[in-house]
Write a protein that holds these residues in place. Structure first.
Motif, PDB file in Angstrom:
ATOM      1  N   MET A  34       0.821  -1.207   0.000  1.00 25.90           N
ATOM      2  CA  MET A  34       0.000   0.000   0.000  1.00 25.90           C
ATOM      3  C   MET A  34       0.856   1.259   0.000  1.00 25.90           C
ATOM      4  N   ARG A  35       1.977   1.190   0.758  1.00 23.91           N
ATOM      5  CA  ARG A  35       2.864   2.361   0.801  1.00 23.91           C
ATOM      6  C   ARG A  35       3.457   2.637  -0.578  1.00 23.91           C
ATOM      7  N   TRP A  36       3.846   1.535  -1.258  1.00 23.84           N
ATOM      8  CA  TRP A  36       4.401   1.725  -2.604  1.00 23.84           C
ATOM      9  C   TRP A  36       3.356   2.293  -3.553  1.00 23.84           C
ATOM     10  N   LEU A  37       2.113   1.842  -3.427  1.00 21.55           N
ATOM     11  CA  LEU A  37       1.041   2.346  -4.274  1.00 21.55           C
ATOM     12  C   LEU A  37       0.816   3.828  -4.027  1.00 21.55           C
ATOM     13  N   LYS A  38       0.834   4.238  -2.759  1.00 23.68           N
ATOM     14  CA  LYS A  38       0.663   5.656  -2.428  1.00 23.68           C
ATOM     15  C   LYS A  38       1.789   6.492  -3.018  1.00 23.68           C
TER      16      LYS A  38
ATOM     17  N   LEU B 120       1.225   6.854  -6.746  1.00 22.33           N
ATOM     18  CA  LEU B 120       0.143   7.794  -7.028  1.00 22.33           C
ATOM     19  C   LEU B 120       0.579   9.235  -6.786  1.00 22.33           C
ATOM     20  N   LEU B 121       1.386   9.446  -5.763  1.00 25.32           N
ATOM     21  CA  LEU B 121       1.899  10.793  -5.494  1.00 25.32           C
ATOM     22  C   LEU B 121       2.916  11.233  -6.533  1.00 25.32           C
ATOM     23  N   ALA B 122       3.636  10.277  -7.109  1.00 18.49           N
ATOM     24  CA  ALA B 122       4.678  10.627  -8.077  1.00 18.49           C
ATOM     25  C   ALA B 122       4.102  10.972  -9.445  1.00 18.49           C
ATOM     26  N   ILE B 123       2.924  10.430  -9.774  1.00 18.29           N
ATOM     27  CA  ILE B 123       2.349  10.657 -11.099  1.00 18.29           C
ATOM     28  C   ILE B 123       2.159  12.138 -11.419  1.00 18.29           C
ATOM     29  N   PRO B 124       1.538  12.958 -10.530  1.00 21.59           N
ATOM     30  CA  PRO B 124       1.394  14.391 -10.835  1.00 21.59           C
ATOM     31  C   PRO B 124       2.734  15.084 -11.048  1.00 21.59           C
ATOM     32  N   ALA B 125       3.742  14.700 -10.249  1.00 19.24           N
ATOM     33  CA  ALA B 125       5.058  15.326 -10.387  1.00 19.24           C
ATOM     34  C   ALA B 125       5.685  14.979 -11.732  1.00 19.24           C
ATOM     35  N   ILE B 126       5.503  13.718 -12.152  1.00 21.18           N
ATOM     36  CA  ILE B 126       6.056  13.291 -13.439  1.00 21.18           C
ATOM     37  C   ILE B 126       5.357  14.027 -14.578  1.00 21.18           C
ATOM     38  N   LEU B 127       4.037  14.124 -14.493  1.00 23.71           N
ATOM     39  CA  LEU B 127       3.281  14.833 -15.529  1.00 23.71           C
ATOM     40  C   LEU B 127       3.677  16.298 -15.595  1.00 23.71           C
TER      41      LEU B 127
END
Length: 283
Positions: free
Chosen positions: A1-5, A8-15
């Protein structure tokens, strides 16, 4: 779950980082204020296609300033390609909304909503691909063009670089190829034929029009109206060649046509605009 979080948090930064990269690598359009492009992405694409077929690339183009292009052609192109050109800032949100509704209703990409500024961005720097990233770049470049260049200069660039047949680029080359005259001398009928052929310039031949192209021509003529807009002067960049003769007077539209455009009007600026200005348009 921690890895999933974390993902998910990294996706906006990557975009955000990717969008920032796209923005920072966009072409600098400021040189277009005073310089005419020597080539375009579309011209280079056509040259590569010709070489792949074992043919010598063909290019017929003669640059002319905006004031030496028939106002009949200007009006015909506006009617067919971008009726709200003088009102929008590069993107026509009303047309985008209408196109999305039509495409959703039909379940296919049946209608686009590209403005003249978007078409210019694509011609100068991009490709005809429908890749979403390419489309995003087109939108960004269009906004940059509108910010850096006056409307008249954008239209001048567009009318000098768009494709009007196999290896034929710009209004002057098209007028001389199909009608054996200068772009400043085009009649309403000839202007309507050229404008009607923009949709598929490698298939539709204004010099030998099919019945379909004739029908499109009549549609354009009906929409052009009977009032000739005043010419808008765009000063040619330093060093660009100019014909020695004066431009021919703009001929009137054929009698019997309606006195105004159906739907949205296409009012041009009232006063001359020069490249390098702030891009404001006087209504």
């Amino acid at each position: 779950m921690r890895w999933l979080k974390r993902i998910l948090l990294a996706i906006p930064a990557i975009l955000f980082g990717y969008l920032a990269f796209i923005y920072l690598t966009l072409p600098d359009v400021r040189s277009l204020r005073t310089e005419n492009p020597r080539t375009t992405a579309f011209m280079e694409l056509r040259a590569r296609e010709a070489r792949l077929r074992g043919q010598e690339p063909k290019r017929v183009q003669t640059w002319v300033p905006y004031r030496r292009i028939s106002q009949q052609l200007v009006r015909a192109v506006l009617v067919t390609e971008d009726a709200r050109f003088w009102q929008h800032a590069g993107l026509d949100y009303e047309q985008i909304k209408e196109s999305m509704e039509i495409n959703l209703e039909r379940g296919e990409f049946a209608r686009g909503a590209s403005t003249i500024t978007q078409q210019l961005a694509k011609n100068l720097y991009l490709s005809p691909s429908k890749n979403p990233v390419r489309k995003l770049k087109e939108l960004m470049i269009a906004r940059r063009l509108e910010h850096e260049l006056p409307k008249a200069r954008i239209l001048e660039l567009y009318l000098n670089v768009i494709e009007w047949g196999d290896g034929i680029y710009g209004a002057e080359a098209a007028a001389r190829t199909y009608f054996k005259k200068r772009a400043s001398q085009l009649t309403a009928q000839e202007a309507a034929l050229l404008a009607a052929a923009i949709a598929n310039p490698r298939i539709m031949n204004p010099g030998n029009p099919t019945a379909r192209l004739r029908r499109r021509q009549q549609m354009v003529l009906r929409r052009m109206g009977a009032v000739t807009p005043p010419p808008v002067v765009a000063t040619a960049p330093a060093g660009s060649p100019e014909p020695a003769e004066e431009a021919a007077p703009v001929p009137p539209v054929l009698p019997g046509l309606p006195g105004s455009l159906p739907g949205q009007a296409v009012p041009p600026p009232v006063s001359p605009i020069k490249p390098g200005g702030d891009g404001a348009v006087q209504k």
